[in-house]
Design an enzyme around this catalytic site. Structure first.
Site, PDB file in Angstrom:
ATOM      1  N   HIS A  18     -90.660   2.997 -31.167  1.00 25.78           N
ATOM      2  CA  HIS A  18     -90.636   1.779 -31.533  1.00 25.78           C
ATOM      3  C   HIS A  18     -91.852   0.624 -31.510  1.00 25.78           C
ATOM      4  O   HIS A  18     -92.345   0.254 -32.752  1.00 25.78           O
ATOM      5  CB  HIS A  18     -89.404   0.709 -30.920  1.00 25.78           C
ATOM      6  CG  HIS A  18     -89.111  -0.403 -31.280  1.00 25.78           C
ATOM      7  ND1 HIS A  18     -88.150  -0.574 -32.125  1.00 25.78           N
ATOM      8  CD2 HIS A  18     -89.590  -1.595 -31.039  1.00 25.78           C
ATOM      9  CE1 HIS A  18     -88.050  -1.816 -32.543  1.00 25.78           C
ATOM     10  NE2 HIS A  18     -88.914  -2.522 -31.647  1.00 25.78           N
ATOM     11  N   GLU A  19     -92.544   0.667 -30.405  1.00 20.26           N
ATOM     12  CA  GLU A  19     -93.586  -0.004 -30.107  1.00 20.26           C
ATOM     13  C   GLU A  19     -94.996   0.430 -31.022  1.00 20.26           C
ATOM     14  O   GLU A  19     -95.801  -0.302 -31.711  1.00 20.26           O
ATOM     15  CB  GLU A  19     -94.139  -0.308 -28.673  1.00 20.26           C
ATOM     16  CG  GLU A  19     -92.903  -0.926 -28.277  1.00 20.26           C
ATOM     17  CD  GLU A  19     -92.535  -2.467 -28.580  1.00 20.26           C
ATOM     18  OE1 GLU A  19     -93.346  -2.922 -29.384  1.00 20.26           O
ATOM     19  OE2 GLU A  19     -91.338  -2.712 -28.372  1.00 20.26           O
ATOM     20  N   HIS A  22     -94.639  -0.817 -34.628  1.00 16.53           N
ATOM     21  CA  HIS A  22     -95.327  -2.320 -34.584  1.00 16.53           C
ATOM     22  C   HIS A  22     -96.888  -2.178 -34.691  1.00 16.53           C
ATOM     23  O   HIS A  22     -97.787  -2.779 -35.206  1.00 16.53           O
ATOM     24  CB  HIS A  22     -94.797  -3.262 -33.386  1.00 16.53           C
ATOM     25  CG  HIS A  22     -93.537  -3.415 -33.576  1.00 16.53           C
ATOM     26  ND1 HIS A  22     -92.837  -3.996 -34.843  1.00 16.53           N
ATOM     27  CD2 HIS A  22     -92.539  -3.420 -32.627  1.00 16.53           C
ATOM     28  CE1 HIS A  22     -91.539  -4.323 -34.585  1.00 16.53           C
ATOM     29  NE2 HIS A  22     -91.200  -3.880 -33.237  1.00 16.53           N
TER      30      HIS A  22
END
Length: 418
Positions: A18-19, A22
Site C-alpha cells: 500500500h505505502e 504512495h
C-alpha cells in the site's frame, strides 16, 4: 510462533504494498517523500536512500509515506535567528545549522533578516555585529541541521500542493490500487497452484463415507441432470442438493463419455437455523494459465462487492459495529487460517488486501478517500480548500478513527477472553 510470523508477514506485506504505491507515485510526480514507514511509534531501525528515510517502527498497525507539504515544515527561519551556513563550491548554501553551531566551526554564522525557502531559495541577513545586508542563494537540496540531525529542505515545486490535481489524486489512489493489484497477483498464484473451478458440474473429490460415495459417484464424474432437471453449473447442482435433505434423487452423470443414472440421498445437515442437504463432494479444479486470468479478476470483484455490501450495511445500521475487527481480531482469524494450510493463507491475504484497498477509499477524513474527496471539491469549486481547514478536518477524522480502533480492539479482546 507460526501464527505470529504469519501475521507479521501478512500485515507487513499489505502495508508495504500500500505505502509503496504512495511512494512510487509521489516520486514520479517529483514530490519529496521524506519518510517511508512500516508501523507507528518508536523507530526500530532506519536507513536513508535517495532523499527518503525508510523506517521500521514498533507498532505493527499500519504505515505511512510522509510527503513534503502535507505537514508544516520542521524548521522555520524567523527574523533574529542566529544560524550557521555551510556552502558548496558555487557558494550556494548546502547546510543550515539551526543549533549547536559550536560543533560546526567552519559554518558562517549570520542573523536572519528574512528567508524564502519555498520559491526564491534565498536567505537574507547580517554577519554578527555587521550592518551590511547580505544575500545567500540556497541549493534546492540543502539540509537543515538540528540537534545534529539533517533534514532536507522542500522547495514549493517538491511539495504535495504544488502538483496538479491529477498527480495528487494519483498519488493518493496509488495505495489502494496497489492493494487491488496484490490481490490479483495472489489469486493468480492460487489459480496456478490449485487450478480454477470447472465451468460445469464436475466432481473433484468425494468424501469417504458420504452420500455421494454410497451412491457410487466418483471423482471426474459430470452431473448433467437431477430427477430429469438439466444441470449446467455447480451452483445449480448444489442448490438442488441443499433443498432436498433426506430425499432420494436420481442423478444423471457422464463418466468416460458414457451416461449413467445413480440414486443418491443427500444427508441432512443443520446450518444455523436451516436444515440443508449435503452429499460430500467438491467441485473439480482445472489447471489452466489462460483460465487463471479471468478467475483472478472474478475473485477480486466478488470479494470487493461483498466488502462494499457489508460497508453499506454498516452505514445503514443493518450490521453492528461489533462485527468489525481490528488487529487483534485479524490476528485471531489469521491463527485459524494458518491451521488450515498455506493455500487458505494466500486466499486470506488476498481478501485482506481487497478489504484494505476498499476501506482506504471510503470518503472519510484522514483516509485516502477523504483526501481524494477534497481534491474533488477543489475541482468543482475551482480552488482548493484552505490548508488549515482541511488539516483540522483530517485531524478530527484521524482522532475519530483512532477512537473507533480502540472500540473495535476492545471488542476483539472481549470475544477472545469472554
Amino acid at each position: 510462533m507460526t501464527t505470529i510470523i504469519a501475521f507479521i508477514l501478512v500485515f507487513g506485506l499489505l502495508v508495504f504494498v500500500h505505502e509503496l504505491g504512495h511512494l512510487i507515485f509521489a516520486k514520479r510526480a517529483g514530490m519529496l517523500a521524506r519518510e517511508f514507514a512500516i508501523g507507528f511509534g518508536p523507530k526500530i531501525f532506519s536507513w536513508m536512500k535517495n532523499e527518503t528515510l525508510y523506517t521500521i517502527r514498533l507498532l505493527p498497525i499500519g504505515g505511512y509515506v510522509r510527503v513534503a507539504g502535507e505537514d508544516p515544515e520542521i524548521v522555520e527561519l524567523k527574523p533574529g535567528h542566529h544560524i550557521g551556513l555551510e556552502f558548496n563550491d558555487k557558494q550556494e548554501v548546502t547546510k543550515i545549522i539551526v543549533n549547536n553551531k559550536s560543533k560546526h566551526p567552519y559554518a558562517r554564522v549570520i542573523e536572519v533578516e528574512s528567508a524564502d525557502l519555498d520559491h526564491s531559495l534565498m536567505i537574507y541577513g547580517y554577519e554578527i555585529g555587521e550592518e551590511e545586508r547580505l544575500s545567500f542563494p540556497v541549493h534546492e537540496k540543502a539540509m537543515y541541521v538540528m540537534d545534529e540531525t539533517e533534514t532536507q529542505i522542500a522547495p514549493y515545486n517538491r511539495q504535495f500542493a504544488s502538483k496538479n490535481k491529477r498527480q495528487r489524486a494519483m498519488q493518493l489512489f496509488a495505495g489502494p490500487m496497489m492493494n487491488f493489484l496484490l490481490a490479483l497477483v495472489l489469486f493468480f498464484i492460487l489459480a496456478l497452484i490449485q487450478g480454477v473451478p470447472a465451468d460445469n458440474a464436475a466432481v473433484g473429490t468425494v468424501q469417504d463415507g458420504s452420500a455421494a460415495q454410497e451412491a457410487g459417484i466418483q471423482s471426474g464424474d459430470e452431473i448433467t441432470a437431477i430427477d430429469g432437471t438439466p444441470v449446467q453449473t455447480w451452483d445449480e447442482f448444489t442448490s438442488i442438493v441443499r433443498e432436498n435433505p433426506d430425499k432420494e434423487l436420481e442423478a444423471t452423470i457422464v463418466r468416460d463419455g458414457q451416461e449413467q443414472q445413480l440414486m443418491m440421498t443427500p444427508a441432512l445437515v443443520e446450518n444455523g437455523d436451516q436444515k440443508i442437504g449435503q452429499i460430500g463432494v467438491t467441485l473439480a479444479m482445472e489447471k489452466s494459465f489462460l483460465g487463471a486470468i479471468p478467475y483472478t479478476f472474478k475473485q477480486t470483484w466478488e470479494f470487493g462487492t461483498m466488502i462494499i455490501t457489508n460497508l453499506g450495511q454498516l452505514i445503514t445500521g443493518q450490521l453492528s459495529i461489533d462485527a468489525l475487527s481490528g488487529p487483534v481480531g485479524i490476528y485471531d482469524a489469521t491463527d485459524q487460517v494458518v491451521k488450515t494450510g498455506f493455500i487458505n493463507l494466500i486466499q486470506w491475504t488476498a481478501l485482506l488486501s481487497v478489504n484494505l484497498g476498499i476501506v482506504n477509499l471510503v470518503p472519510l477524513p484522514a483516509l485516502d478517500g477523504g483526501r481524494l474527496l477534497f481534491i474533488g471539491v477543489e475541482a468543482l469549486r475551482g480552488r482548493p480548500v484552505e490548508p488549515q481547514k482541511e488539516a483540522v478536518v483530517h485531524f478530527i477524522g484521524f482522532a475519530l478513527l483512532m477512537l473507533l480502533m480502540i472500540v473495535v480492539t476492545w471488542n476483539d479482546i472481549q470475544r477472545l477472553f469472554l
